[in-house]
Write a protein that holds these residues in place. Sequence first.
Motif, mmCIF file in Angstrom:
data_model
loop_
_atom_site.group_PDB
_atom_site.id
_atom_site.type_symbol
_atom_site.label_atom_id
_atom_site.label_comp_id
_atom_site.label_asym_id
_atom_site.label_seq_id
_atom_site.Cartn_x
_atom_site.Cartn_y
_atom_site.Cartn_z
ATOM 1 N N ILE A 187 -33.912 58.785 -47.855
ATOM 2 C CA ILE A 187 -34.978 58.985 -46.870
ATOM 3 C C ILE A 187 -36.277 59.232 -47.636
ATOM 4 O O ILE A 187 -36.427 60.241 -48.318
ATOM 5 C CB ILE A 187 -34.663 60.157 -45.935
ATOM 6 N N ASP B 246 -37.873 54.562 -44.536
ATOM 7 C CA ASP B 246 -39.208 55.101 -44.758
ATOM 8 C C ASP B 246 -40.021 54.983 -43.477
ATOM 9 O O ASP B 246 -40.033 53.927 -42.828
ATOM 10 C CB ASP B 246 -39.922 54.359 -45.889
ATOM 11 N N VAL C 242 -27.181 61.210 -40.811
ATOM 12 C CA VAL C 242 -28.485 60.563 -40.692
ATOM 13 C C VAL C 242 -28.519 59.746 -39.412
ATOM 14 O O VAL C 242 -27.621 58.930 -39.147
ATOM 15 C CB VAL C 242 -28.762 59.640 -41.896
ATOM 16 N N ALA D 284 -36.218 58.704 -39.822
ATOM 17 C CA ALA D 284 -34.862 59.219 -39.972
ATOM 18 C C ALA D 284 -34.827 60.685 -39.550
ATOM 19 O O ALA D 284 -35.775 61.437 -39.777
ATOM 20 C CB ALA D 284 -34.412 59.081 -41.417
ATOM 21 N N ASN E 200 -38.752 62.278 -49.546
ATOM 22 C CA ASN E 200 -39.872 62.006 -48.646
ATOM 23 C C ASN E 200 -41.063 62.922 -48.878
ATOM 24 O O ASN E 200 -41.871 63.167 -47.984
ATOM 25 C CB ASN E 200 -39.423 62.068 -47.188
#
Length: 371
Positions: A7, A31, A187, A176, A203
């Motif tokens: 992620i 993303d 997820v 996500a 992230n």
Amino acid sequence: MSDIIIIGGGILGASTAYHLAKLGNNVTVIDKEEPGSATDAAAGIICPWISQRRNKVWYSLAVKGAGYYPALIHELKQDGITNTGYKKTGALVIRTEKKQAERLFKLAEERQADAKEIGAISFLSPNQIAKHMPVLSEQYFGVHLEGGARVDGKLLKQSLIDAAKKYGAKFHVGEAKLKNNSSHLEVLLNDEKMKADQIVLTNGAWLPDLIKATHPICKVKAQKAQISHIHVKNHETDEWPVVIPAGTKYIVPFSNGKIVVGTTHEDEHQFNTNVTAKGLHEILHQALHIAPGLAKAELVETKVGFRPAAPNFLPVFGRLPGYQEVYLANGLGSSGLTTGPFLGKELAAFITNQSMELDPNDYNVSCLFEE
């Protein structure tokens, strides 16, 4: 072979995906393409060797990161990827006081013993500096480091993504979410559960929001950076070195007259991507003081990115506390393009129990979650 979901698709996530896919894993990257990506906005200076930071653990990571670039670019070339945005142009470290420049020259010589990537080191007078960078003020003495380089973060990220896809990695644009299911996390993408043996969180500044349900305390902070792009005519800028003065400002020339100048360090912003008058003035005022020859350059655009900062401004990586199958890396700050590709390789090795160059204990994630 494992099913691994990453992620966050910035430079760190893209590098992790590339190395994991090359090791034979089924990799999926999600993303959100949130405005304010640190990778897309960053200037791209690769020259950690004259840093004044005293943290030896950070310096070791940064030097390994810079040293990894030639091998990575060669590896990508073997995979058929050539437009990486990386070029070794040299770096010019400038100071107004000759004695300060001489101390930096001595520091570079001392560090060269453990970092051959520095290359040749030269002390430059103001007249000699003008030959390397004709737009600079005549007040500076400088140290030229042959091994300094520039990189276009957006291009390099795309190169890693394209290479990862060649090894079967999949990429999705979307938000996500993590769902706590007993002792493990799942997820969800568009409310649909995705299969994962391992989950990797890269992230950046948006990590606290992603994990707030399970970890309400997460000390990753976002620092806003404004960075301006200008264009000069009648100059061949492709071979100009990156320029590093004292303080936090810099000048990074690219090809075809493009020059990047920055940057601001703003802690109060609430993810506001607006370009501000104060920020723009701060950048251009300093840039023109350093390089008055840029006065007639055209202002093309100003980009905004959010650097992820961890406690002590030291990157961290490891397992998310309480979840053996979830890994994270964060806190790259203003050196993300220097350290990100290498840290992605190391994170991939950590996840798959391969040999590593870094000691994970030096970059422990626990500091993010301590009250």
